[in-house]
Design an enzyme around this catalytic site. Structure first.
Site, PDB file in Angstrom:
ATOM      1  N   ASN A   1       0.870  -1.169   0.000  1.00  0.00           N
ATOM      2  CA  ASN A   1       0.000   0.000   0.000  1.00  0.00           C
ATOM      3  C   ASN A   1       0.911   1.224   0.000  1.00  0.00           C
ATOM      4  O   ASN A   1       1.463   1.590   1.027  1.00  0.00           O
ATOM      5  CB  ASN A   1      -0.893  -0.033   1.247  1.00  0.00           C
TER       6      ASN A   1
ATOM      7  N   LYS B   1       0.182   4.236  -0.366  1.00  0.00           N
ATOM      8  CA  LYS B   1      -0.459   5.440   0.191  1.00  0.00           C
ATOM      9  C   LYS B   1      -0.153   6.651  -0.716  1.00  0.00           C
ATOM     10  O   LYS B   1      -0.057   6.488  -1.929  1.00  0.00           O
ATOM     11  CB  LYS B   1      -0.031   5.661   1.645  1.00  0.00           C
TER      12      LYS B   1
ATOM     13  N   HIS C   1      -9.683   1.192   4.334  1.00  0.00           N
ATOM     14  CA  HIS C   1      -8.431   1.350   5.082  1.00  0.00           C
ATOM     15  C   HIS C   1      -8.685   2.264   6.286  1.00  0.00           C
ATOM     16  O   HIS C   1      -9.473   3.204   6.193  1.00  0.00           O
ATOM     17  CB  HIS C   1      -7.344   1.938   4.174  1.00  0.00           C
TER      18      HIS C   1
ATOM     19  N   GLU D   1      -7.109   4.644   7.467  1.00  0.00           N
ATOM     20  CA  GLU D   1      -6.894   6.075   7.204  1.00  0.00           C
ATOM     21  C   GLU D   1      -8.110   6.682   6.501  1.00  0.00           C
ATOM     22  O   GLU D   1      -8.452   7.843   6.727  1.00  0.00           O
ATOM     23  CB  GLU D   1      -5.609   6.263   6.372  1.00  0.00           C
TER      24      GLU D   1
ATOM     25  N   GLU E   1      -5.976  -5.092  10.088  1.00  0.00           N
ATOM     26  CA  GLU E   1      -4.921  -4.119  10.399  1.00  0.00           C
ATOM     27  C   GLU E   1      -5.252  -3.403  11.701  1.00  0.00           C
ATOM     28  O   GLU E   1      -6.009  -2.430  11.697  1.00  0.00           O
ATOM     29  CB  GLU E   1      -4.821  -3.083   9.277  1.00  0.00           C
TER      30      GLU E   1
ATOM     31  N   GLY F   1       1.991   2.003  10.759  1.00  0.00           N
ATOM     32  CA  GLY F   1       2.940   3.112  10.670  1.00  0.00           C
ATOM     33  C   GLY F   1       3.607   3.461  11.984  1.00  0.00           C
ATOM     34  O   GLY F   1       4.255   4.494  12.102  1.00  0.00           O
TER      35      GLY F   1
ATOM     36  N   SER G   1       2.871  -2.408  10.252  1.00  0.00           N
ATOM     37  CA  SER G   1       4.318  -2.494  10.488  1.00  0.00           C
ATOM     38  C   SER G   1       4.923  -3.848  10.114  1.00  0.00           C
ATOM     39  O   SER G   1       5.835  -4.341  10.776  1.00  0.00           O
ATOM     40  CB  SER G   1       4.658  -2.127  11.933  1.00  0.00           C
TER      41      SER G   1
HETATM   42  P1  PGA Z   1       2.474   0.090   7.633  1.00  0.00           P
HETATM   43  O1  PGA Z   1       1.028   0.339   6.941  1.00  0.00           O
HETATM   44  O2  PGA Z   1       2.992  -1.210   7.071  1.00  0.00           O
HETATM   45  O3  PGA Z   1       3.298   1.275   7.277  1.00  0.00           O
HETATM   46  O4  PGA Z   1       2.197  -0.029   9.105  1.00  0.00           O
HETATM   47  C1  PGA Z   1       0.155  -0.710   6.711  1.00  0.00           C
HETATM   48  C2  PGA Z   1      -1.104  -0.186   6.075  1.00  0.00           C
HETATM   49  O5  PGA Z   1      -1.534   0.921   6.423  1.00  0.00           O
HETATM   50  O6  PGA Z   1      -1.711  -0.842   5.207  1.00  0.00           O
END
Ligand code: PGA
Length: 255
Positions: free
Chosen positions: A11, A13, A100, A102, A172, A178, A218
């Site tokens: 992803n 982003k 997601h 976010e 997730e 993140g 992560s």
């Molecule tokens: P990350 O993000 O691996 O940077 O924690 C995962 C995601 O948001 O899909």
């Protein structure tokens, strides 16, 4: 035991310029073709403006695909700035991330809206990568199980047996996204088993056993092996570590 697809999805982003995105895609393509087992599916979920150039770089591979990060719930019309499922499909992009955390957090996406987005994606034969997961305060109150079950239920339980089989789920935990704070493989396994059991209660065990459930939060080259070794973890949705070709490839090699 049913054979589920093993999937590692990146992803990206809102990162990279066109030039950087093109370089990343061609590096990943080369490394995946040379090094990753052929039964692992790799998906690069890019900003919508990079879907076509990245798709072109990947070519007609049957193991590395491009995916969108969102789609509109509407079919078409006066929705400035939006991208429809039909548009994504028409560009030969087979996957789309939906729900997601976010999008839930910053764009107010909720269960009823995501139900519509899931329907729009499936109507146009896209594979939704449907995200669920609890924020930290919910886990601290030990309410994560019921929240994640509710997220899955409210956006996916209306589907027919044939359609739910097309969905990929990504668990997730928001506190792990993140933050560098990964769920333990036991925490991931426990929640994936709960999600699968919940799917089985609605769609039957045979169908639940066919649905790939990815872990996200992560994931990196150092922890992927242990996470993917759990019986109900069928791969990963990778944010930060998907922006580096070598690290992402190592994750895709971790089955
Ligand atoms: P990350 O993000 O691996 O940077 O924690 C995962 C995601 O948001 O899909």
């Amino acid at each position: 035991m049913a054979m589920r697809k093993k999937i590692v999805a990146g992803n990206w982003k809102m990162n990279k310029t066109l030039e950087e995105a093109s370089m990343l895609a061609s590096e990943v393509k080369g490394m995946v073709e040379d090094e990753v087992k052929s039964d692992t599916i790799v998906v690069l979920c890019t900003p919508s403006i990079f879907l076509l150039p990245v798709r072109k770089i990947l070519g007609d591979s049957n193991r590395i695909f491009v995916g969108a990060q969102n789609c509109s719930e509407h079919e078409s019309g006066a929705y400035t700035g939006e991208t429809s499922a039909a548009m994504i499909k028409s560009a030969n992009v087979p996957y789309v991330i939906l729900g997601h955390s976010e999008r839930r957090q910053y764009f107010g996406e909720n269960g009823p809206l995501l139900t519509k987005k899931v329907d729009a994606a499936l109507k146009h034969d896209l594979t939704p990568i449907f995200c669920c997961g609890e924020p930290l305060d919910v886990r601290e109150k030990n309410a994560h199980e019921s929240l994640v079950k509710k997220q899955v239920e409210e956006s996916l339980f209306h589907l027919s047996d044939a359609l739910i089989r097309k969905v990929v789920i990504a668990y997730e935990p928001v506190w792990a996204i993140g933050t560098g704070k990964t769920a333990t493989s036991q925490q991931a396994q426990d929640m994936h088993a709960i999600i699968r059991k919940h799917l089985a209660s609605k769609f039957g065990q045979g169908t639940a056993d066919l649905i790939s459930i990815l872990y996200g939060g992560s994931v990196n080259a150092a922890n992927a092996k242990e996470l993917f070794a759990s019986p109900d973890v069928d791969g990963g949705l990778v944010g930060g570590a998907s922006l580096k070709s070598r690290e992402f490839t190592e994750i895709a090699k971790s089955f």
